[in-house]
Write an enzyme that holds these catalytic residues in place. Structure first.
Site, PDB file in Angstrom:
ATOM      1  N   GLU A 135      82.642 -22.921 109.574  1.00 34.57           N
ATOM      2  CA  GLU A 135      83.101 -24.217 109.059  1.00 34.57           C
ATOM      3  C   GLU A 135      84.614 -24.150 108.861  1.00 34.57           C
ATOM      4  OE1 GLU A 135      81.755 -27.584 105.875  1.00 34.57           O
ATOM      5  OE2 GLU A 135      81.845 -25.548 105.125  1.00 34.57           O
ATOM      6  N   GLY A 269      85.412 -19.438  98.756  1.00 34.11           N
ATOM      7  CA  GLY A 269      84.618 -18.827  97.693  1.00 34.11           C
ATOM      8  C   GLY A 269      83.265 -18.414  98.246  1.00 34.11           C
ATOM      9  N   ALA A 270      82.687 -19.326  99.071  1.00 34.00           N
ATOM     10  CA  ALA A 270      81.366 -19.061  99.663  1.00 34.00           C
ATOM     11  C   ALA A 270      81.141 -20.057 100.785  1.00 34.00           C
ATOM     12  CB  ALA A 270      80.276 -19.211  98.593  1.00 34.00           C
ATOM     13  N   MET A 271      80.135 -19.793 101.617  1.00 34.41           N
ATOM     14  CA  MET A 271      79.843 -20.687 102.740  1.00 34.41           C
ATOM     15  C   MET A 271      78.335 -20.824 102.893  1.00 34.41           C
ATOM     16  SD  MET A 271      80.596 -22.601 105.214  1.00 34.41           S
ATOM     17  CE  MET A 271      79.392 -23.337 106.311  1.00 34.41           C
ATOM     18  N   ASN A 273      76.015 -21.327 105.100  1.00 33.38           N
ATOM     19  CA  ASN A 273      75.228 -21.136 106.334  1.00 33.38           C
ATOM     20  C   ASN A 273      73.740 -21.196 106.006  1.00 33.38           C
ATOM     21  OD1 ASN A 273      77.779 -20.204 107.563  1.00 33.38           O
ATOM     22  ND2 ASN A 273      77.392 -18.380 106.325  1.00 33.38           N
ATOM     23  N   HIS A 305      75.760 -24.352  93.942  1.00 32.17           N
ATOM     24  CA  HIS A 305      76.470 -25.231  94.884  1.00 32.17           C
ATOM     25  C   HIS A 305      76.006 -24.960  96.321  1.00 32.17           C
ATOM     26  CE1 HIS A 305      80.161 -27.441  96.282  1.00 32.17           C
ATOM     27  NE2 HIS A 305      80.003 -26.641  97.343  1.00 32.17           N
ATOM     28  N   GLU A 306      76.024 -23.679  96.707  1.00 30.59           N
ATOM     29  CA  GLU A 306      75.697 -23.340  98.107  1.00 30.59           C
ATOM     30  C   GLU A 306      74.228 -23.623  98.421  1.00 30.59           C
ATOM     31  OE1 GLU A 306      78.219 -22.922  99.907  1.00 30.59           O
ATOM     32  OE2 GLU A 306      79.591 -22.547  98.247  1.00 30.59           O
ATOM     33  N   HIS A 309      73.571 -27.220  99.144  1.00 29.24           N
ATOM     34  CA  HIS A 309      73.929 -27.568 100.527  1.00 29.24           C
ATOM     35  C   HIS A 309      72.772 -27.366 101.505  1.00 29.24           C
ATOM     36  CE1 HIS A 309      78.124 -28.605 100.498  1.00 29.24           C
ATOM     37  NE2 HIS A 309      78.537 -27.451 100.013  1.00 29.24           N
ATOM     38  N   GLU A 328      80.388 -32.023 100.126  1.00 33.09           N
ATOM     39  CA  GLU A 328      81.050 -31.250  99.070  1.00 33.09           C
ATOM     40  C   GLU A 328      80.992 -31.925  97.701  1.00 33.09           C
ATOM     41  OE1 GLU A 328      81.396 -28.360  99.489  1.00 33.09           O
ATOM     42  OE2 GLU A 328      81.617 -28.111 101.645  1.00 33.09           O
TER      43      GLU A 328
END
Length: 862
Positions: A135, A269-271, A273, A305-306, A309, A328
């Site tokens: 991303e 911070g994080a992703m 996937n 949060h992740e 998503h 987001e």
């Protein structure tokens, strides 16, 4: 200053349906080989196919149609458009096809695409992992693909790796097979239909802890070797978050497993996937002896949060980056819902206001802000909208909407949205339609005013007593940081009002759907206070008459006014000060009413405002006077809390102690600094370990007046820990040294191999935030800009660096200098940041010119 580049999206005449992707990384030569065969639908006759590819070499391309193989005539690359156009010997008919590529690339050190991440084995040996970060637009750096969120497909991923390495991807392993030369082939199950930016692979050495959620999902947290106990907290959060969201959205998590993994070199911070969420180590690992309470809390929020998503972003994806805020802003709102559910003792919704809401308002009153929904053309423009507006303003307007329609209808609307659009793409209107359907309220009409236009309103209130009635006149105009007025814009504002009769309860609510409105409140005496926007839920500022403000002060002192209202009051007034609509001295007088304050978040808000003032006054000769003022304000709470945690004290008191001692160190309070140094000495000599919550403050106290020896002692401490969080804490504390020659060494250290590229930025920023290092870091940046540009290749880390290096200047000369510099030197993906910085420098200069004399007079009287 934003230079919009001409940019075309990919043609829609050919679309991918499925990718077979095989990658073979070489973790010693930093290269990878790959092959992919893509099942495509050819929708129009053509002899060309254009897709995304960047920084990879394609050695072979063919297409197989039902009855023949068509050879490639040539492949043309466009670096500007980040595409490869394959031209074929003859025209391809409408129908299905199989497009095959053989390619190779470099495992880069830029933390984007397929990259290498350095780590050390428990015995201290340097090694590398292969990690992906796609991303927003970097899958194209790993394999040729349709790298746009709307071009969804399924993926069969295969990795060829060393037999002694862990290999992970979005899905569980389907089968493994040993190959010669110590390699093995790992095939993963087919993914659901998804966007390319969510594809992920990781190859390296890791330990893990695992558990199952109550709804049967396997959850694993991968950590560096030998540190698996540091994954237990995240595991506990993740296993509870999955069923919470399943219940909240009434939609099951669609994958059979959920992996969370700590990556040593990681820019964000994080992703999120799908099924394999990657994190910076500091956002995932908890070491019971060395992790501070605030860090643990931010880990819980990041995990929340992740995982949000996985539904919102992964299952249902925005159609194009213009709608990034749907991903987001929404996940940033929901992370607070879930942490509030898991950890009620965090009082997290109160913290939402200081962490998210006020930061959004600060950015959004600038002329160089942008609407929540912003047109995105070129990939270089995407990086810039991962900012306070997409995340914080997005979350704040969703919180306002949640209050407006109520939790039950909100949940119903979310379920409609997710089930109607699963495995597809959406735009903002789809969300409004679902919430409108669930609530029967005019969601689209109200919300479009908040999403489509930039900025926010200030609601000005006048009050008149008539018998036992209070007549209020409310009017709206756009709030601007420079105090200028604009009535061109107009918002549909959900307004709530509370009164002294029942603090915290809503006496009246309505939509302010015109320029001004008259509202009558019954049964109110002339001494009763009135509070607009109770709970600080509405995304706007409130401006009271001085009489109305005076009526609120006793309720602040007695804490009869709820915490979020006490917080909102001071924050709004400080914003008025910055805009020149109130005097700094007036805000400092109001802060006097908060001397009995016990709430962490209210102190957080006061601190935020005073930090801005401290930076401003660092340009004057009032530093000592302001320090004295600060010590007088914070010392009583420090005395009440003491240095040592009480048994069973609340989470918020632990956070407050850390905040207050940190502030007193920055105000150079002699008693506090002395005690901090004493405790630091005991810590270094292994007499008594410092609690993690107090380390930053004690490190800074020790360093402020430190010499070369102190600096070396700190570096020794840095080198002796292998916990990323502790390294981070020490390296940022180095910025508080007041000796300019040593600060230069800190910058050299930040740029050395000892500090990871993702952390260097924050060490340099720490020096820039120190008045002694401000000019020097700006000079450093100008002299090393090429190197920095090469290191970060645009991207948000570079934007972050530019912001903090420039926005704390406070003179017209500096504004012109910064403007001139960035006119002649181009830094992609930072244009808006630069414009905002220049605007902020001018706002600082105006504030100083306007208020210096009256502020001086106030401080001298203290």
């Amino acid at each position: 200053m934003s230079k919009t580049k001409e940019f075309k999206r990919l043609p829609k005449n050919v679309l991918p349906k499925h990718y077979n992707l095989e990658l073979t990384p070489d973790l010693e030569a930093f290269k990878f080989k790959g092959r992919t065969s893509i099942s495509i639908d050819i929708l129009e006759r053509t002899n060309q196919i254009t897709l995304n590819a960047l920084d990879i070499e394609i050695s072979k391309a063919t297409i197989a149609l039902s009855d023949l193989i068509v050879e490639t005539k040539n492949i043309e690359f466009s670096t500007e458009n980040e595409t490869a156009t394959v031209t074929f010997e003859k025209e391809l008919p409408v129908g299905k096809g199989e497009l095959n590529f053989v390619f190779n690339g470099e495992l880069n050190d830029k933390m984007k695409g397929f990259y290498r991440s350095k780590y050390f084995t428990p015995s201290g040996e340097e090694r590398y992992a292969g990690v992906t970060q796609f991303e927003a637009t970097d899958a194209r750096r790993c394999f040729p693909c349709w790298d746009e969120p709307a071009c969804k497909a399924t993926f069969d991923i295969t990795l060829v790796v060393s037999q002694d390495r862990v290999a992970l991807s979005n899905m569980p392993v389907k089968k493994e097979e040993a190959l010669e030369n110590g390699l093995r082939k790992v095939e993963f199950d087919r993914t659901p239909i998804m966007s390319t930016y969510l594809v992920a692979v990781v190859v390296g050495e890791y330990d893990f802890v695992e558990g199952k959620s109550s709804d049967g999902i396997l959850v694993r947290v991968f950590t560096p070797v030998g540190k698996k106990e540091q994954g237990l907290f995240a595991l506990e959060v993740a296993t509870k978050v999955l069923p919470y969201y399943k219940d909240y959205f009434n939609v099951a998590y669609p994958l059979p497993k959920m992996d969370l993994i700590a990556i040593a070199d990681f820019s964000a911070g994080a992703m999120e996937n799908w099924g394999l969420v990657t994190y910076r180590e500091t956002y995932l690992l908890v070491d019971s002896a060395n992790t501070s309470s605030i860090r643990k809390q931010s880990i819980a929020l990041t995990v929340g949060h992740e995982i949000a998503h996985q539904w919102f972003g992964n299952l249902v994806t925005m159609e194009w980056w213009t709608h990034l805020w749907l991903n987001e802003g929404y996940a940033s709102f929901v992370e607070f819902l879930c942490v509030n559910h898991l950890f009620p003792e965090y009082d997290i919704w109160t913290q939402f206001v200081t962490d998210m809401y006020t930061r959004a308002l600060e950015s959004d009153c600038l002329k160089n802000s942008h609407p929540i929904e912003v047109p995105v053309n070129h990939p270089s423009e995407v990086d810039e909208i991962f900012d306070e507006i997409s995340y914080n303003k997005g979350a704040s307007v969703i919180r306002m909407l949640h209050h407006y329609i109520g939790d039950e209808d909100f949940r119903k609307g979310m379920n409609i949205y997710l089930t109607r659009h699963q495995y597809q793409n959406t735009c903002t209107e789809d969300l409004w339609n679902a919430l409108q359907e669930a609530s029967s309220k005019p969601v689209a009409a109200v919300m479009s005013t908040w999403v489509k236009q930039m900025g926010f309103p200030v609601v000005s209130v006048k009050s008149e007593q008539k018998g036992n009635q209070r007549v209020l006149t409310l009017s709206q105009s756009k709030f601007m940081a420079d105090g200028s007025k604009s009535t061109d814009e107009f918002w549909m504002i959900p307004i709530a009002i509370s009164t002294a009769k029942a603090p915290g309860e809503i006496a009246k609510n309505f939509i302010l759907d015109e320029r001004s409105k008259i509202i009558t409140l019954d049964d109110i005496s002339e001494n009763d206070w009135i509070k607009i926007n109770p709970g600080t839920v509405g995304y706007f500022r409130t401006s009271y008459t001085s009489e109305m403000l005076l009526q609120l002060i006793p309720a602040v002192k007695s804490m009869q006014l709820p915490a979020l209202d006490r917080l909102g009051l001071i924050d709004d007034l400080f914003a008025m000060v910055q805009a020149g609509q109130a005097k700094t001295a007036d805000a400092l007088k109001l802060i006097d009413a908060y001397r009995n304050e016990t709430n962490y978040t209210v102190w957080s808000s006061i601190t935020n405002s005073l930090c801005k003032l401290q930076v401003l006054l660092s340009h004057t000769d009032l530093v000592e006077n302001f320090n004295r003022y600060g010590v007088n304000l914070y010392k009583p709470i420090a005395d009440r809390l003491g240095w040592d945690a009480k048994e069973n004290e609340s989470h918020l008191d632990t956070l407050l102690r850390s905040l207050v001692i940190n502030r007193l160190v920055s105000f150079r309070c002699p008693k506090i600094c002395e005690e901090a140094k004493r405790r630091f000495k005991e810590h270094v000599e292994n007499v008594k370990v410092l609690p993690a919550d107090l380390r930053s403050a004690c490190y800074k106290a020790n360093l402020q007046d430190g010499d070369e020896k102190t600096y070396e002692e700190m570096l020794k401490l840095y080198r002796s820990t292998d916990l990323h969080e502790e390294k981070d804490r020490i390296s940022r504390a180095l910025g508080s040294i007041r000796n300019i020659e040593i600060l230069k060494k800190v910058i050299d250290f930040a740029m050395s191999d000892e500090v990871r590229a993702q952390d260097s930025v924050f060490v340099i920023v720490a020096v820039a935030m120190n008045a002694k290092g401000r000019d020097m870091t700006w000079e450093f940046f100008k002299q090393n800009s090429e190197k920095l540009l090469q290191q970060y290749q645009g991207g948000f880390l570079l934007a972050r660096l530019i912001k903090y290096l420039t926005e704390n200047f406070a003179s017209e000369e500096r504004a012109l200098e910064v403007e001139e510099y960035f006119k002649t030197n181009e830094f992609p993906s930072t244009e808006r940041t630069v414009s905002q910085s220049i605007e902020t420098i001018r706002l600082n200069a105006a504030w100083l010119n306007r208020d210096l004399d009256s502020t001086k007079e106030y401080l001298l009287q203290q």
